[in-house]
Design a protein around this motif. Structure first.
Motif, PDB file in Angstrom:
ATOM      1  N   LEU A  24       0.683  -1.233  -0.076  1.00 40.21           N
ATOM      2  CA  LEU A  24       0.011   0.069  -0.067  1.00 40.21           C
ATOM      3  C   LEU A  24       0.758   1.129  -0.036  1.00 40.21           C
ATOM      4  O   LEU A  24       0.519   2.193  -0.668  1.00 40.21           O
ATOM      5  N   GLN A  25       2.047   1.157   0.740  1.00 37.16           N
ATOM      6  CA  GLN A  25       2.827   2.434   0.747  1.00 37.16           C
ATOM      7  C   GLN A  25       3.442   2.566  -0.576  1.00 37.16           C
ATOM      8  O   GLN A  25       3.494   3.752  -0.948  1.00 37.16           O
ATOM      9  N   ARG A  26       3.967   1.478  -1.119  1.00 40.15           N
ATOM     10  CA  ARG A  26       4.462   1.588  -2.500  1.00 40.15           C
ATOM     11  C   ARG A  26       3.627   2.169  -3.436  1.00 40.15           C
ATOM     12  O   ARG A  26       3.746   3.052  -4.193  1.00 40.15           O
ATOM     13  N   ASP A  27       2.456   1.672  -3.452  1.00 40.06           N
ATOM     14  CA  ASP A  27       1.284   2.158  -4.319  1.00 40.06           C
ATOM     15  C   ASP A  27       0.606   3.542  -4.086  1.00 40.06           C
ATOM     16  O   ASP A  27       0.633   4.270  -5.269  1.00 40.06           O
ATOM     17  N   TYR A  28       0.592   4.116  -3.205  1.00 36.42           N
ATOM     18  CA  TYR A  28      -0.147   5.272  -2.671  1.00 36.42           C
ATOM     19  C   TYR A  28       1.155   6.431  -2.149  1.00 36.42           C
ATOM     20  O   TYR A  28       0.814   7.391  -2.282  1.00 36.42           O
ATOM     21  N   GLN A  29       2.266   5.843  -1.953  1.00 36.87           N
ATOM     22  CA  GLN A  29       3.274   6.675  -1.672  1.00 36.87           C
ATOM     23  C   GLN A  29       2.983   7.879  -0.558  1.00 36.87           C
ATOM     24  O   GLN A  29       3.138   9.127  -0.642  1.00 36.87           O
ATOM     25  N   PRO A  30       2.418   7.691   0.503  1.00 37.79           N
ATOM     26  CA  PRO A  30       1.753   8.448   1.609  1.00 37.79           C
ATOM     27  C   PRO A  30       3.135   9.088   2.115  1.00 37.79           C
ATOM     28  O   PRO A  30       4.199   8.569   2.489  1.00 37.79           O
ATOM     29  N   ARG A  59      11.204  -1.358   7.336  1.00 34.53           N
ATOM     30  CA  ARG A  59      10.386  -1.518   6.231  1.00 34.53           C
ATOM     31  C   ARG A  59       9.665  -0.322   5.534  1.00 34.53           C
ATOM     32  O   ARG A  59       9.762  -0.012   4.346  1.00 34.53           O
ATOM     33  N   LEU A  60       8.945   0.531   6.629  1.00 36.10           N
ATOM     34  CA  LEU A  60       8.287   1.624   6.117  1.00 36.10           C
ATOM     35  C   LEU A  60       8.726   2.843   6.239  1.00 36.10           C
ATOM     36  O   LEU A  60       8.162   3.737   5.522  1.00 36.10           O
ATOM     37  N   SER A  61       9.596   3.119   7.348  1.00 33.96           N
ATOM     38  CA  SER A  61      10.180   4.372   7.651  1.00 33.96           C
ATOM     39  C   SER A  61      11.130   5.029   6.320  1.00 33.96           C
ATOM     40  O   SER A  61      10.859   6.343   6.288  1.00 33.96           O
ATOM     41  N   PRO A  62      11.634   4.488   5.385  1.00 30.62           N
ATOM     42  CA  PRO A  62      12.249   5.389   4.502  1.00 30.62           C
ATOM     43  C   PRO A  62      11.406   5.835   3.600  1.00 30.62           C
ATOM     44  O   PRO A  62      11.855   6.900   3.099  1.00 30.62           O
ATOM     45  N   GLY A  63      10.168   5.834   3.414  1.00 26.88           N
ATOM     46  CA  GLY A  63       9.399   6.215   2.285  1.00 26.88           C
ATOM     47  C   GLY A  63       8.321   6.966   2.981  1.00 26.88           C
ATOM     48  O   GLY A  63       7.817   7.866   2.425  1.00 26.88           O
ATOM     49  N   SER A  64       7.967   7.174   4.311  1.00 29.57           N
ATOM     50  CA  SER A  64       7.087   7.720   5.179  1.00 29.57           C
ATOM     51  C   SER A  64       7.453   7.714   6.688  1.00 29.57           C
ATOM     52  O   SER A  64       8.009   7.184   6.875  1.00 29.57           O
TER      53      SER A  64
END
Length: 85
Positions: A24-30, A59-64
């Motif tokens: 979901l993070q990859r798809d929506y890039q929040p 896993r999630l913090s580099p993008g959001s």
């Protein structure tokens, strides 16, 4: 905790929550991901909890930016997070 008690169904399904969140993070890039309370439902084994939370952050913090709104079961979580760095 709930799965061990048989309260959540299905109980035999592998937990793919982190993979689904990452997709979901990859798809929506929040810009921000907010976790709404009760990350911990009951007393958890600390090494397991630390490993799970570390995997989630890694896993999630580099993008959001990650935010947690504490729930009533998360009362000890802030202290643990400080202790774990």
């Amino acid at each position: 905790a709930q799965r061990r008690r048989g309260a959540l169904l299905p109980v035999d399904t592998p937990d793919d929550t982190l993979e689904r969140l990452a997709a979901l993070q990859r798809d929506y890039q929040p810009a921000r991901i907010v976790f709404l309370g009760d990350l911990v439902h009951a007393v958890a084994d600390e090494p397991v909890l630390r490993a799970e939370l570390s995997a989630l952050v890694a896993r999630l913090s580099p993008g959001s930016e990650l935010r947690v709104v504490l729930g009533n079961h998360d009362l000890r979580l802030p202290r643990r997070l400080v202790e774990w760095g």
